[in-house]
Design a protein around this motif. Sequence first.
Motif, PDB file in Angstrom:
ATOM      1  N   ILE A   1     -15.360   7.049  24.693  1.00  0.00           N
ATOM      2  CA  ILE A   1     -14.842   6.375  23.505  1.00  0.00           C
ATOM      3  C   ILE A   1     -13.928   5.270  24.020  1.00  0.00           C
ATOM      4  CG2 ILE A   1     -12.982   8.049  23.190  1.00  0.00           C
ATOM      5  CD1 ILE A   1     -13.223   7.492  20.145  1.00  0.00           C
ATOM      6  N   TYR A   2     -14.128   4.072  23.485  1.00  0.00           N
ATOM      7  CA  TYR A   2     -13.445   2.899  24.016  1.00  0.00           C
ATOM      8  C   TYR A   2     -12.735   2.138  22.905  1.00  0.00           C
ATOM      9  CZ  TYR A   2     -12.701  -1.349  26.740  1.00  0.00           C
ATOM     10  OH  TYR A   2     -12.135  -2.419  27.385  1.00  0.00           O
ATOM     11  N   ASP A   3     -11.455   1.841  23.125  1.00  0.00           N
ATOM     12  CA  ASP A   3     -10.641   1.076  22.188  1.00  0.00           C
ATOM     13  C   ASP A   3     -10.758  -0.401  22.574  1.00  0.00           C
ATOM     14  OD1 ASP A   3      -8.543  -0.277  20.866  1.00  0.00           O
ATOM     15  OD2 ASP A   3      -7.295   1.520  20.841  1.00  0.00           O
TER      16      ASP A   3
ATOM     17  N   VAL B   1     -14.258   1.621  19.202  1.00  0.00           N
ATOM     18  CA  VAL B   1     -13.453   1.588  17.979  1.00  0.00           C
ATOM     19  C   VAL B   1     -12.398   0.497  18.108  1.00  0.00           C
ATOM     20  CG1 VAL B   1     -13.805   4.027  17.411  1.00  0.00           C
ATOM     21  CG2 VAL B   1     -11.894   3.378  18.858  1.00  0.00           C
ATOM     22  N   GLU B   2     -11.844   0.094  16.961  1.00  0.00           N
ATOM     23  CA  GLU B   2     -10.757  -0.880  16.932  1.00  0.00           C
ATOM     24  C   GLU B   2      -9.669  -0.395  15.978  1.00  0.00           C
ATOM     25  OE1 GLU B   2     -11.696  -5.220  17.175  1.00  0.00           O
ATOM     26  OE2 GLU B   2     -13.660  -4.507  16.491  1.00  0.00           O
ATOM     27  N   PRO B   3      -8.990   0.704  16.321  1.00  0.00           N
ATOM     28  CA  PRO B   3      -7.954   1.210  15.416  1.00  0.00           C
ATOM     29  C   PRO B   3      -6.738   0.293  15.377  1.00  0.00           C
ATOM     30  CG  PRO B   3      -7.916   2.432  17.469  1.00  0.00           C
ATOM     31  CD  PRO B   3      -9.100   1.503  17.543  1.00  0.00           C
ATOM     32  N   ILE B   4      -6.055   0.313  14.254  1.00  0.00           N
ATOM     33  CA  ILE B   4      -4.835  -0.487  14.112  1.00  0.00           C
ATOM     34  C   ILE B   4      -3.773   0.020  15.090  1.00  0.00           C
ATOM     35  CG2 ILE B   4      -2.917  -1.047  12.566  1.00  0.00           C
ATOM     36  CD1 ILE B   4      -4.949  -0.938  10.263  1.00  0.00           C
ATOM     37  N   TYR B   5      -3.657   1.324  15.195  1.00  0.00           N
ATOM     38  CA  TYR B   5      -2.639   1.932  16.055  1.00  0.00           C
ATOM     39  C   TYR B   5      -3.299   2.556  17.281  1.00  0.00           C
ATOM     40  CZ  TYR B   5      -0.068   1.321  11.744  1.00  0.00           C
ATOM     41  OH  TYR B   5       0.488   0.779  10.624  1.00  0.00           O
ATOM     42  N   ASN B   6      -2.502   2.815  18.291  1.00  0.00           N
ATOM     43  CA  ASN B   6      -2.982   3.410  19.533  1.00  0.00           C
ATOM     44  C   ASN B   6      -3.124   4.921  19.347  1.00  0.00           C
ATOM     45  OD1 ASN B   6      -3.700   3.815  22.169  1.00  0.00           O
ATOM     46  ND2 ASN B   6      -1.615   3.649  22.954  1.00  0.00           N
ATOM     47  N   VAL B   7      -4.244   5.342  18.788  1.00  0.00           N
ATOM     48  CA  VAL B   7      -4.414   6.738  18.410  1.00  0.00           C
ATOM     49  C   VAL B   7      -5.414   7.518  19.270  1.00  0.00           C
ATOM     50  CG1 VAL B   7      -3.740   6.333  16.020  1.00  0.00           C
ATOM     51  CG2 VAL B   7      -6.147   6.150  16.681  1.00  0.00           C
ATOM     52  N   LEU B   8      -6.057   6.867  20.209  1.00  0.00           N
ATOM     53  CA  LEU B   8      -7.055   7.593  21.009  1.00  0.00           C
ATOM     54  C   LEU B   8      -6.503   8.876  21.628  1.00  0.00           C
ATOM     55  CD1 LEU B   8      -9.382   5.101  22.904  1.00  0.00           C
ATOM     56  CD2 LEU B   8      -9.732   6.292  20.753  1.00  0.00           C
ATOM     57  N   PRO B   9      -5.307   8.860  22.213  1.00  0.00           N
ATOM     58  CA  PRO B   9      -4.810  10.107  22.801  1.00  0.00           C
ATOM     59  C   PRO B   9      -4.711  11.249  21.780  1.00  0.00           C
ATOM     60  CG  PRO B   9      -3.485   8.265  23.560  1.00  0.00           C
ATOM     61  CD  PRO B   9      -4.395   7.738  22.482  1.00  0.00           C
TER      62      PRO B   9
ATOM     63  N   LEU C   1     -17.138   8.046  13.668  1.00  0.00           N
ATOM     64  CA  LEU C   1     -17.528   7.477  14.952  1.00  0.00           C
ATOM     65  C   LEU C   1     -19.046   7.428  14.999  1.00  0.00           C
ATOM     66  CD1 LEU C   1     -15.222   9.438  17.413  1.00  0.00           C
ATOM     67  CD2 LEU C   1     -14.946   7.096  16.637  1.00  0.00           C
ATOM     68  N   ARG C   2     -19.570   6.329  15.422  1.00  0.00           N
ATOM     69  CA  ARG C   2     -21.011   6.218  15.605  1.00  0.00           C
ATOM     70  C   ARG C   2     -21.255   6.133  17.097  1.00  0.00           C
ATOM     71  NH1 ARG C   2     -25.576   6.592  17.024  1.00  0.00           N
ATOM     72  NH2 ARG C   2     -27.298   5.329  16.297  1.00  0.00           N
ATOM     73  N   PHE C   3     -21.814   7.193  17.644  1.00  0.00           N
ATOM     74  CA  PHE C   3     -22.127   7.223  19.062  1.00  0.00           C
ATOM     75  C   PHE C   3     -23.524   6.673  19.288  1.00  0.00           C
ATOM     76  CE2 PHE C   3     -18.746  10.384  19.040  1.00  0.00           C
ATOM     77  CZ  PHE C   3     -18.065  10.077  20.207  1.00  0.00           C
ATOM     78  N   GLN C   4     -23.689   5.996  20.408  1.00  0.00           N
ATOM     79  CA  GLN C   4     -24.989   5.507  20.843  1.00  0.00           C
ATOM     80  C   GLN C   4     -25.279   6.169  22.179  1.00  0.00           C
ATOM     81  OE1 GLN C   4     -25.090   1.016  20.431  1.00  0.00           O
ATOM     82  NE2 GLN C   4     -22.933   1.487  20.087  1.00  0.00           N
ATOM     83  N   LYS C   5     -26.492   6.645  22.350  1.00  0.00           N
ATOM     84  CA  LYS C   5     -26.841   7.336  23.587  1.00  0.00           C
ATOM     85  C   LYS C   5     -27.319   6.330  24.633  1.00  0.00           C
ATOM     86  CE  LYS C   5     -29.258  11.356  25.356  1.00  0.00           C
ATOM     87  NZ  LYS C   5     -30.239  12.411  25.052  1.00  0.00           N
ATOM     88  N   ALA C   6     -26.669   6.365  25.794  1.00  0.00           N
ATOM     89  CA  ALA C   6     -27.007   5.469  26.894  1.00  0.00           C
ATOM     90  C   ALA C   6     -28.098   6.081  27.770  1.00  0.00           C
ATOM     91  CB  ALA C   6     -25.763   5.179  27.731  1.00  0.00           C
ATOM     92  N   LEU C   7     -28.669   5.269  28.645  1.00  0.00           N
ATOM     93  CA  LEU C   7     -29.739   5.711  29.546  1.00  0.00           C
ATOM     94  C   LEU C   7     -29.365   6.939  30.372  1.00  0.00           C
ATOM     95  CD1 LEU C   7     -31.193   2.382  30.982  1.00  0.00           C
ATOM     96  CD2 LEU C   7     -32.415   4.114  29.666  1.00  0.00           C
TER      97      LEU C   7
END
Length: 120
Positions: free
Chosen positions: A43-45, A18-26, A4-10
């Motif tokens: 983290i956003y799918d 991310v764009e995973p093939i399967y619904n794995v975020l949970p 995962l590459r995180f970017q720091k917001a203001l």
Amino acid sequence: MQFLRFQKALDGTYFSAVEPIYNVLPLVIPYLNDRFGDQKWLIYDIRREYGYYYDLKETIEVRFEQKEAHLLSGFLSESLMDKDEKLFQQMWKEYFKTIAIKERINPKLHRQHMPASGNI
């Protein structure tokens, strides 16, 4: 798991798309809570248009009615980035370029050791 590459917001929140093939975020939420429990993150799918937000106390599922550019592309615009984020990105690229030994670059082997794009 993929990198995962995180970017720091203001506002100090770390954002990763991310764009995973399967619904794995949970499935990765317990790991993220443990590993990044001292910072706010989102983290956003992109594929399924939902994510999880951690506010230092609890993790909640989030969905957005309006899709901002970073929710479509996965990259924060400079106007949304922390003032030092662009510098950190440039420093990482320079560091990686500096430590790389041109004669030892082997893209085929590198791909074998990395997860396939889009997988988590």
